[in-house]
Design a protein around this motif. Structure first.
Motif, PDB file in Angstrom:
ATOM      1  N   GLY A  60     -13.373  13.937   8.520  1.00 16.36           N
ATOM      2  CA  GLY A  60     -12.813  13.242   7.369  1.00 16.36           C
ATOM      3  C   GLY A  60     -11.301  13.283   7.281  1.00 16.36           C
ATOM      4  N   LEU A  61     -10.646  14.060   8.140  1.00 12.99           N
ATOM      5  CA  LEU A  61      -9.189  14.122   8.151  1.00 12.99           C
ATOM      6  C   LEU A  61      -8.641  13.165   9.209  1.00 12.99           C
ATOM      7  CD1 LEU A  61      -8.475  17.951   7.872  1.00 12.99           C
ATOM      8  CD2 LEU A  61      -8.442  16.240   6.045  1.00 12.99           C
ATOM      9  N   ARG A  62      -7.575  12.486   8.857  1.00 15.86           N
ATOM     10  CA  ARG A  62      -6.929  11.560   9.793  1.00 15.86           C
ATOM     11  C   ARG A  62      -5.671  12.224  10.340  1.00 15.86           C
ATOM     12  NH1 ARG A  62      -4.276   5.880   9.560  1.00 15.86           N
ATOM     13  NH2 ARG A  62      -5.296   4.887  11.344  1.00 15.86           N
ATOM     14  N   VAL A  63      -5.593  12.356  11.657  1.00 17.08           N
ATOM     15  CA  VAL A  63      -4.518  13.095  12.309  1.00 17.08           C
ATOM     16  C   VAL A  63      -3.784  12.178  13.280  1.00 17.08           C
ATOM     17  CG1 VAL A  63      -3.958  15.017  13.856  1.00 17.08           C
ATOM     18  CG2 VAL A  63      -5.727  15.298  12.105  1.00 17.08           C
ATOM     19  N   LEU A  64      -2.461  12.193  13.226  1.00 20.07           N
ATOM     20  CA  LEU A  64      -1.623  11.477  14.185  1.00 20.07           C
ATOM     21  C   LEU A  64      -0.955  12.485  15.103  1.00 20.07           C
ATOM     22  CD1 LEU A  64      -0.040   9.009  15.316  1.00 20.07           C
ATOM     23  CD2 LEU A  64       1.660   9.438  13.520  1.00 20.07           C
ATOM     24  N   ASP A  65      -1.102  12.287  16.408  1.00 19.40           N
ATOM     25  CA  ASP A  65      -0.373  13.069  17.402  1.00 19.40           C
ATOM     26  C   ASP A  65       0.671  12.132  17.992  1.00 19.40           C
ATOM     27  OD1 ASP A  65       0.522  14.779  19.343  1.00 19.40           O
ATOM     28  OD2 ASP A  65      -1.330  14.814  20.516  1.00 19.40           O
ATOM     29  N   ASP A 126      -3.377  12.359   7.136  1.00 21.38           N
ATOM     30  CA  ASP A 126      -3.399  13.655   6.454  1.00 21.38           C
ATOM     31  C   ASP A 126      -2.472  14.647   7.141  1.00 21.38           C
ATOM     32  OD1 ASP A 126      -5.620  13.274   4.429  1.00 21.38           O
ATOM     33  OD2 ASP A 126      -6.657  12.707   6.277  1.00 21.38           O
ATOM     34  N   VAL A 127      -2.398  14.541   8.478  1.00 16.68           N
ATOM     35  CA  VAL A 127      -1.585  15.456   9.283  1.00 16.68           C
ATOM     36  C   VAL A 127      -0.858  14.648  10.350  1.00 16.68           C
ATOM     37  CG1 VAL A 127      -1.576  17.485  10.797  1.00 16.68           C
ATOM     38  CG2 VAL A 127      -3.262  17.328   8.941  1.00 16.68           C
ATOM     39  N   VAL A 128       0.424  14.928  10.517  1.00 11.12           N
ATOM     40  CA  VAL A 128       1.198  14.357  11.619  1.00 11.12           C
ATOM     41  C   VAL A 128       1.658  15.501  12.514  1.00 11.12           C
ATOM     42  CG1 VAL A 128       3.313  13.157  12.280  1.00 11.12           C
ATOM     43  CG2 VAL A 128       1.963  12.316  10.355  1.00 11.12           C
TER      44      VAL A 128
END
Length: 248
Positions: A60-65, A126-128
């Motif tokens: 459910g968390l969207r993370v960008l690397d 949510d996180v980058v």
């Protein structure tokens, strides 16, 4: 506007085929990866109240690397259940990352693009993650501000980079490039290294509070890495939280 430095991109594109060779030019990242992954997972789990023992704790968390390279971090994040976008300005890196993820049966949304393009398209996460990239961009403060734009209010920006100290010159350039030859000469430019206080100031200026910083320390005797609360003299990682306020 773009923070991309074409010469820096060309350096890594030339090495793209070696991303998944643990004995190749990216050997230092393979060796460091377990430690930085543990840090990242710990920070995300604490911020979002997730149990790391669960099968897919980041569901459910969207993370960008951003600056994902061959996917050394994007793939583990996908295994942990996150919806992962891996972005890199070097198309060669993305080609390698896509092929490897397909071979592993993993779903990662890899894109040959920039942080600025993603922000311009209204993407929000949510996180980058910006790992070992800020020292290679043309305008670090502008890049950090773009990372802030890409994370939702209350979300996390996690950055790892190299401190600008005499010790980091000896370790990252003399040691890794000149002596051990883990990386081609010229991979790093000591003048681009950023101190933790300078990085924290960039984050604060962009509207993010630096909430944690740790060193990543290499032990040449045990030939391994560990996290340190005190020694940030060479490699370090920092977590910043975007202000929960929805207005700039």
């Amino acid at each position: 506007m773009s923070s991309i430095d074409a010469q820096e991109i060309a350096k890594f594109e030339a090495m793209a085929a070696e991303w998944w060779d643990p004995e190749g030019k990216f050997r230092p990242l393979h060796m460091m990866n377990p430690v930085r992954l543990d840090y990242i997972a710990t920070q995300i789990a604490a911020e979002f109240g997730r149990d790391r023992r669960a099968p897919r704790p980041f569901q459910g968390l969207r993370v960008l690397d951003i600056g994902c390279g061959g996917g050394l971090v994007a793939e583990p994040m996908a295994r942990l259940g996150a919806e992962v976008v891996g972005a890199d300005a070097a198309e060669g890196n993305i080609a390698v990352a896509r092929l490897h993820a397909e071979q592993q049966g993993l779903r990662v949304d890899y894109r040959a693009t920039t942080a600025e393009s993603l922000a311009g398209a209204g993407e929000v996460f949510d996180v980058v993650l910006a790992l070992e990239i800020v020292e290679h961009v043309a305008d670090p403060p502008a890049f950090i501000a773009t990372c802030r734009d890409l994370v939702r209010p209350g979300g996390l920006v996690i950055v790892s980079t190299l401190n600008r100290t005499a010790k980091s010159f000896g370790a990252a350039i003399v040691g890794a490039e000149w002596v051990l030859r883990w990386l081609p000469r010229g991979t790093h430019d000591w003048g681009r290294f950023i101190t933790p206080d300078a990085l924290a100031a960039m984050a604060e200026q962009a509207g993010c509070a630096a909430v944690d910083r740790r060193g990543m320390v290499f032990n040449p005797v045990g030939f391994g890495w560990r996290l340190s609360d005190r020694d940030l003299s060479v490699n370090y990682v920092m977590t910043a939280r975007r202000s929960p306020q929805t207005t700039d």
